[in-house]
Design an enzyme around this catalytic site. Structure first.
Site, PDB file in Angstrom:
ATOM      1  N   LYS A 197      19.183  -0.810  57.802  1.00 11.51           N
ATOM      2  CA  LYS A 197      18.059  -1.161  58.666  1.00 11.51           C
ATOM      3  C   LYS A 197      18.102  -2.569  59.247  1.00 11.51           C
ATOM      4  CE  LYS A 197      14.012   0.309  56.865  1.00 11.51           C
ATOM      5  NZ  LYS A 197      13.148   0.333  55.651  1.00 11.51           N
ATOM      6  N   GLY A 354      23.735  -5.473  47.483  1.00 11.21           N
ATOM      7  CA  GLY A 354      24.150  -4.562  46.419  1.00 11.21           C
ATOM      8  C   GLY A 354      25.151  -3.513  46.868  1.00 11.21           C
TER       9      GLY A 354
HETATM   10  P1  ADP Z   1      23.238  -3.921  51.044  1.00 12.20           P
HETATM   11  O1  ADP Z   1      22.710  -3.229  49.798  1.00 12.20           O
HETATM   12  O2  ADP Z   1      24.649  -4.348  50.906  1.00 12.20           O
HETATM   13  O3  ADP Z   1      22.307  -5.012  51.506  1.00 12.20           O
HETATM   14  P2  ADP Z   1      22.019  -1.958  52.759  1.00 12.20           P
HETATM   15  O4  ADP Z   1      21.164  -1.534  51.601  1.00 12.20           O
HETATM   16  O5  ADP Z   1      21.363  -2.668  53.864  1.00 12.20           O
HETATM   17  O6  ADP Z   1      23.253  -2.829  52.218  1.00 12.20           O
HETATM   18  O7  ADP Z   1      22.721  -0.695  53.413  1.00 12.20           O
HETATM   19  C1  ADP Z   1      23.549   0.147  52.690  1.00 12.20           C
HETATM   20  C2  ADP Z   1      23.393   1.573  53.100  1.00 12.20           C
HETATM   21  O8  ADP Z   1      23.502   1.727  54.498  1.00 12.20           O
HETATM   22  C3  ADP Z   1      24.446   2.434  52.485  1.00 12.20           C
HETATM   23  O9  ADP Z   1      23.866   3.296  51.557  1.00 12.20           O
HETATM   24  C4  ADP Z   1      25.066   3.195  53.661  1.00 12.20           C
HETATM   25  O10 ADP Z   1      25.284   4.566  53.399  1.00 12.20           O
HETATM   26  C5  ADP Z   1      24.007   3.023  54.728  1.00 12.20           C
HETATM   27  N1  ADP Z   1      24.580   3.151  56.071  1.00 12.20           N
HETATM   28  C6  ADP Z   1      25.610   2.468  56.599  1.00 12.20           C
HETATM   29  N2  ADP Z   1      25.882   2.892  57.849  1.00 12.20           N
HETATM   30  C7  ADP Z   1      25.020   3.886  58.129  1.00 12.20           C
HETATM   31  C8  ADP Z   1      24.809   4.744  59.257  1.00 12.20           C
HETATM   32  N3  ADP Z   1      25.557   4.632  60.352  1.00 12.20           N
HETATM   33  N4  ADP Z   1      23.813   5.628  59.172  1.00 12.20           N
HETATM   34  C9  ADP Z   1      23.055   5.742  58.063  1.00 12.20           C
HETATM   35  N5  ADP Z   1      23.197   4.965  56.979  1.00 12.20           N
HETATM   36  C10 ADP Z   1      24.158   4.038  57.003  1.00 12.20           C
HETATM   37 MG    MG Z   2      21.155  -1.799  49.531  1.00 13.98          MG
END
Ligand code: ADP
Ligand code: MG
Length: 396
Positions: A197, A354
């Site tokens: 997001k 994470g």
């Molecule tokens: P972090 O935990 O590293 O901060 P986020 O929680 O913001 O990362 O995002 C991680 C999630 O985003 C993952 O579970 C991944 O599957 C999802 N994601 C990545 N690209 C897409 C996409 N194009 N559409 C839907 N979900 C996505």
């Molecule tokens: Mg996350």
């Protein structure tokens, strides 16, 4: 940021309460991933070598009502003992007589692990009298749970009001590494953002915009930007209420001389499933209405890698696609390899978040990064420029 780090004289023969993050995945009483446990070993070794009486306190999961055995830290205490060969004893409470007695009788080579602090609802309320009870048997507090430092809870913040408090070595390493990418980057500085997001990342973008040279945007958040630029995104993830923000950011970054790079192509499928068939579509061409973008495509990978190659500093948060599923893993994996290459050549490459850390770990590249933060939410809040409540009492 001048953290108070303990010296030998501060801890020798002292009764030291250490806040760790032992919130590890447990299945059938077995620890499934010990990354978080290992991250504290430097602090624990320091205290052991200096003859402290060490007691560890942590949360585990989100128990709803009181003592739920499913959330007991006992298996973690046992795991710590088998991992290190140290004498570790579990105390089935975190305040009161059981703890006072165990601490009074504690031998110097014995580490105590207290029961899940979240078995008390006062913990998350940062109740001062509960914090005082936590502190009571101890002389010194060492805060080492970076990943819990963004929470003002009794065991992360409150207890510091009652004991002389220091930062542990994990917190020191986290703050030092994240401070480089937040405050003192060498240029070119490339910010890589992905994940689900836009709304989760706005704080980081705003705080880093004055510092960075390039922003690479992939993951689910890219589609809100692509839509803002007038591309058809099918049923890809999109935050309608952030489209205007995306446009503002694009023009603001132009004013500041920051280059925003969006996907040139993406891997699309009807849904995010392991066994679907996928196609690559240029983002100039609209994604069909019944398809969604789930990874960056090969042209994007190539373009992003070109930018990464020139970087001297990188902060990466957010996977480029749904890396959990094999058909949508390649973008994230190729980025991880390119980022690790920069670190190998002496650049400063930090990974936060994470899921991003889990991805890098999955590719076996964690050791090759300059730093992989153990703090999901905490590292993001730090990068947003916020003062973390668990860090504040540790500053000189
Ligand atoms: P972090 O935990 O590293 O901060 P986020 O929680 O913001 O990362 O995002 C991680 C999630 O985003 C993952 O579970 C991944 O599957 C999802 N994601 C990545 N690209 C897409 C996409 N194009 N559409 C839907 N979900 C996505
Ligand atoms: Mg996350």
């Amino acid at each position: 940021m001048a953290l108070r780090i303990p010296e030998a004289k501060d801890v020798t023969r002292k009764k030291v309460l250490v806040r760790v993050d032992f919130n590890v995945p447990i299945k059938d009483g077995m620890v499934m991933d010990d990354t978080r446990i290992k991250a504290h070993l430097e602090t624990l070794r320091f205290l052991k070598e200096n003859g402290s009486f060490i007691t560890l306190i942590s949360h585990l999961g989100r128990p709803k009502e009181g003592r739920d055995p499913e959330f007991s830290l006992k298996p973690v205490a046992e795991y710590l003992s088998s991992l290190t060969g140290w004498k570790v004893n579990f105390v089935p409470d975190c305040i009161g007589e059981a703890v006072e007695e165990a601490v009074a009788l504690q031998l110097q080579d014995e580490i105590l692990v207290l029961e899940n602090v979240r078995f008390y609802k006062e913990e998350t309320k940062n109740d001062p009298s509960f914090a005082e009870k936590l502190a009571k048997p101890f002389e010194v507090f060492v805060m080492d749970a970076f990943s819990a430092a963004h929470r003002a809870h009794a065991s992360t913040r409150g207890v510091a009001d009652y004991l002389k408090s220091f930062a542990g070595f994990l917190i020191k390493k986290e703050i030092e590494s994240l401070s480089v990418v937040r405050d003192n980057p060498t240029h070119p500085y490339v910010l890589i953002l992905g994940g689900a997001k836009v709304s989760d990342k706005i704080g980081v973008i705003e705080n880093l915009l004055p510092k960075v040279d390039h922003i690479l945007i992939g993951g689910g958040m890219a589609y809100t930007f692509l839509k803002a630029k007038g591309h058809g995104i099918g049923k890809s993830l999109c935050e309608e209420d952030k489209i205007e923000y995306a446009n503002e950011l694009i023009s603001l970054s132009q004013d500041k001389g920051v280059k925003i790079h969006l996907p040139l192509d993406c891997v699309v499928a009807p849904e995010a499933k392991a066994d679907v068939s996928t196609i690559v579509i240029d983002t100039e061409t609209s994604i069909p209405d019944d398809m969604m973008g789930l990874d960056i495509g090969p042209k994007t990978i190539k373009a992003f890698c070109e930018v990464i190659k020139e970087a001297k500093t990188i902060f990466w948060n957010g996977p480029m696609g749904v890396f959990e599923l094999e058909p949508f893993r390649s973008g994230t994996e190729k980025m991880a390899i390119a980022v690790a290459d920069v670190a190998k050549k002496g650049g400063y490459a930090v990974v936060g978040g994470g899921d991003t850390a889990a991805a890098v770990n999955m590719f076996g590249l964690s050791d090759q990064m300059t730093h992989v933060s153990t703090g999901g939410g905490a590292s993001l809040e730090f990068m947003e420029g916020k003062m973390l409540p668990g860090i504040e009492p540790l500053l000189d």
